[in-house]
Design an enzyme around this catalytic site. Structure first.
Site, mmCIF file in Angstrom:
data_model
loop_
_atom_site.group_PDB
_atom_site.id
_atom_site.type_symbol
_atom_site.label_atom_id
_atom_site.label_comp_id
_atom_site.label_asym_id
_atom_site.label_seq_id
_atom_site.Cartn_x
_atom_site.Cartn_y
_atom_site.Cartn_z
ATOM 1 N N LEU A 1 41.061 93.516 87.209
ATOM 2 C CA LEU A 1 39.981 92.531 87.025
ATOM 3 C C LEU A 1 38.970 92.988 85.978
ATOM 4 O O LEU A 1 38.770 94.181 85.769
ATOM 5 C CB LEU A 1 39.300 92.291 88.374
ATOM 6 C CG LEU A 1 40.226 91.620 89.402
ATOM 7 C CD1 LEU A 1 39.756 91.868 90.823
ATOM 8 C CD2 LEU A 1 40.335 90.132 89.111
ATOM 9 N N PRO A 2 38.270 92.005 85.339
ATOM 10 C CA PRO A 2 37.486 92.338 84.156
ATOM 11 C C PRO A 2 36.080 92.884 84.393
ATOM 12 O O PRO A 2 35.528 93.526 83.512
ATOM 13 C CB PRO A 2 37.394 91.001 83.418
ATOM 14 C CG PRO A 2 37.491 89.977 84.484
ATOM 15 C CD PRO A 2 38.366 90.548 85.547
ATOM 16 N N THR B 1 38.930 99.089 85.647
ATOM 17 C CA THR B 1 37.969 100.162 85.394
ATOM 18 C C THR B 1 36.645 99.736 86.023
ATOM 19 O O THR B 1 36.042 98.747 85.592
ATOM 20 C CB THR B 1 37.791 100.386 83.880
ATOM 21 O OG1 THR B 1 39.074 100.600 83.302
ATOM 22 C CG2 THR B 1 36.897 101.590 83.608
ATOM 23 N N LYS C 1 39.162 108.195 84.191
ATOM 24 C CA LYS C 1 39.326 107.085 83.236
ATOM 25 C C LYS C 1 38.107 106.973 82.303
ATOM 26 O O LYS C 1 38.246 106.745 81.095
ATOM 27 C CB LYS C 1 39.544 105.789 84.024
ATOM 28 C CG LYS C 1 39.357 104.509 83.268
ATOM 29 C CD LYS C 1 40.437 104.260 82.248
ATOM 30 C CE LYS C 1 40.166 102.949 81.498
ATOM 31 N NZ LYS C 1 41.040 102.791 80.351
ATOM 32 N N LYS D 1 31.330 97.933 78.565
ATOM 33 C CA LYS D 1 31.269 98.138 80.020
ATOM 34 C C LYS D 1 31.647 99.592 80.353
ATOM 35 O O LYS D 1 30.948 100.265 81.112
ATOM 36 C CB LYS D 1 32.246 97.187 80.729
ATOM 37 C CG LYS D 1 32.375 97.436 82.225
ATOM 38 C CD LYS D 1 33.537 96.674 82.865
ATOM 39 C CE LYS D 1 34.877 97.292 82.547
ATOM 40 N NZ LYS D 1 35.968 96.948 83.453
HETATM 41 P P1 NAD Z 1 41.279 90.078 81.145
HETATM 42 O O1 NAD Z 1 39.937 89.473 81.062
HETATM 43 O O2 NAD Z 1 42.303 89.793 80.082
HETATM 44 O O3 NAD Z 1 41.988 89.683 82.545
HETATM 45 C C1 NAD Z 1 41.310 89.591 83.747
HETATM 46 C C2 NAD Z 1 41.952 88.495 84.593
HETATM 47 O O4 NAD Z 1 41.240 88.416 85.845
HETATM 48 C C3 NAD Z 1 41.868 87.105 83.967
HETATM 49 O O5 NAD Z 1 43.153 86.492 84.027
HETATM 50 C C4 NAD Z 1 40.848 86.356 84.830
HETATM 51 O O6 NAD Z 1 41.107 84.959 84.923
HETATM 52 C C5 NAD Z 1 41.038 87.056 86.165
HETATM 53 N N1 NAD Z 1 39.867 86.960 87.055
HETATM 54 C C6 NAD Z 1 38.554 87.091 86.745
HETATM 55 N N2 NAD Z 1 37.786 86.990 87.857
HETATM 56 C C7 NAD Z 1 38.657 86.795 88.879
HETATM 57 C C8 NAD Z 1 38.478 86.615 90.292
HETATM 58 N N3 NAD Z 1 37.264 86.635 90.842
HETATM 59 N N4 NAD Z 1 39.584 86.431 91.049
HETATM 60 C C9 NAD Z 1 40.833 86.412 90.500
HETATM 61 N N5 NAD Z 1 41.055 86.577 89.170
HETATM 62 C C10 NAD Z 1 39.972 86.765 88.376
HETATM 63 O O7 NAD Z 1 41.052 91.655 81.278
HETATM 64 P P2 NAD Z 1 42.091 92.839 80.928
HETATM 65 O O8 NAD Z 1 41.977 93.188 79.491
HETATM 66 O O9 NAD Z 1 43.420 92.482 81.507
HETATM 67 O O10 NAD Z 1 41.447 94.043 81.763
HETATM 68 C C11 NAD Z 1 41.560 94.132 83.166
HETATM 69 C C12 NAD Z 1 41.028 95.499 83.603
HETATM 70 O O11 NAD Z 1 41.822 96.534 82.995
HETATM 71 C C13 NAD Z 1 39.572 95.765 83.187
HETATM 72 O O12 NAD Z 1 38.913 96.456 84.208
HETATM 73 C C14 NAD Z 1 39.720 96.635 81.945
HETATM 74 O O13 NAD Z 1 38.576 97.463 81.739
HETATM 75 C C15 NAD Z 1 40.960 97.420 82.278
HETATM 76 N N6 NAD Z 1 41.721 97.898 81.109
HETATM 77 C C16 NAD Z 1 41.988 97.057 80.060
HETATM 78 C C17 NAD Z 1 42.713 97.539 78.973
HETATM 79 C C18 NAD Z 1 43.045 96.647 77.782
HETATM 80 O O14 NAD Z 1 43.500 97.184 76.760
HETATM 81 N N7 NAD Z 1 42.849 95.336 77.854
HETATM 82 C C19 NAD Z 1 43.170 98.868 78.953
HETATM 83 C C20 NAD Z 1 42.912 99.684 80.048
HETATM 84 C C21 NAD Z 1 42.179 99.185 81.124
#
Ligand code: NAD
Length: 304
Positions: free
Chosen positions: A64-65, A94, A169, A238
């Site tokens: 989740l974001p 994260t 992390k 963040k």
């Molecule tokens: P993103 O925004 O692409 O995806 C998040 C998903 O969660 C979306 O599909 C959104 O609709 C959904 N969402 C939001 N609120 C919600 C809720 N209350 N209930 C259900 N679904 C909900 O984000 P991401 O890039 O996939 O990142 C996700 C996590 O992974 C974050 O914590 C980020 O810091 C971590 N992360 C991301 C990356 C990267 O390269 N993108 C790398 C390592 C770690």
């Protein structure tokens, strides 16, 4: 195994797909219907809420974001905590160690185990199953979920304490953020003095300045000017804020990372938090009056 998966964005959708491809039965939830539909097309069951996912599966994963989203999904009224069948919550997001501890404590009251499992390696790593997965939690539950986490990449068990995986992390991401910010300044300096940016990157990568920004982000997204690496400035910000909070709570000085954080704040306000994080070079370029882009080849073969 029956697994629940909540949050099917840039990272989650690939991890969920890999679980399905490995033969697991998935129940998924996302606030965006279209995100669920893509996984349903691959064989997943759609749930109505995080609680519904946790009614149907013993192991629930989340990617989740934001901290608010993770807290709501894990411990909110319609959250995983209200599920009848769930035994463990594996958080791939994260969140920082404070929130991980808060969730672990709330879930423990309902005999649900929290496992920290943040990941590093970007969307490409999620797609290919080459992420670094940093795990902390009770050993018996960690052993149970390890074969699932192996599907995402290389698993590192860092300890038992809730939040320890998160601290690992953040240490990693403070370095990612620093490398990209510092390399941006160094590259703009060189270009302004008259150096060729493509050759600069070649030299840095053959020398001691080599880092994740010079090896990956500059060649793939900044020199070609595509700014499409797959992680947003807002998410990087963040992580830097969480890292600073973590260091402060531990009494660790942050001279360097505080300065790095200021450049990320500037990129957020000036370029936008929703933009790709490689755009951090742009506020530096604007102030210097040059851009760090590869010279394009003309048909005649001349560079311009
Ligand atoms: P993103 O925004 O692409 O995806 C998040 C998903 O969660 C979306 O599909 C959104 O609709 C959904 N969402 C939001 N609120 C919600 C809720 N209350 N209930 C259900 N679904 C909900 O984000 P991401 O890039 O996939 O990142 C996700 C996590 O992974 C974050 O914590 C980020 O810091 C971590 N992360 C991301 C990356 C990267 O390269 N993108 C790398 C390592 C770690």
């Amino acid at each position: 195994m029956d697994i629940g998966f909540i949050g099917l964005g840039n990272m989650g959708r690939h991890m969920a797909r890999r679980l399905i491809e490995a033969g697991h039965k998935l129940t998924v939830f996302d606030t965006r219907r279209e995100a669920m539909d893509k996984l349903v097309a691959l064989g997943a069951q759609a749930a109505r809420s995080p609680a519904d996912v946790a009614d149907r599966t013993e192991t629930v994963m989340a990617s989740l974001p934001s901290l608010d989203a993770v807290l709501a999904v894990a411990t909110g009224g319609d959250g995983v905590i209200a599920g009848k069948r769930v035994r463990r919550f594996v958080d791939l997001s994260t969140t920082g160690s404070r929130v991980a501890r808060q969730i672990a404590q709330a879930l423990a009251a309902r005999y649900i185990v929290q496992i920290d499992s943040p990941v590093s390696g970007g969307v490409n790593g999620a797609q290919k199953g080459t992420l670094a997965v940093m795990v902390s939690g009770p050993p018996a539950d960690v052993a149970l979920v390890k074969p699932l986490l192996d599907i995402f990449g290389r698993v590192f068990v860092v300890g038992e304490k809730p939040g320890l995986g998160q601290t690992m992390k953040l240490a990693n991401n403070l370095l990612t953020a620093t490398a990209l910010a510092a390399t941006s300044e160094a590259m703009v300096m060189g270009v302004k003095a008259g150096l060729d940016p493509t050759q600069m990157i070649e030299i840095i990568n053959a020398g001691s300045g080599r880092n994740t920004a010079s090896m990956d982000k500059f060649p793939k997204s900044i020199l070609p000017g595509t700014f499409d690496f797959g992680f947003t400035t807002g998410l990087m910000m963040k992580d830097v804020r969480l890292g600073l909070e973590e260091a402060k709570a531990l009494g660790v000085p942050t001279e360097v990372v505080s300065a790095v954080g200021r450049l990320w704040e500037l990129a957020c306000s000036e370029i936008g938090p929703e933009k790709d994080f490689t755009t951090i070079v742009q506020p530096v370029e604007r102030r210097a009056g040059v851009t760090v882009r590869a010279k394009t080849e003309h048909k005649s073969g001349h560079k311009q």
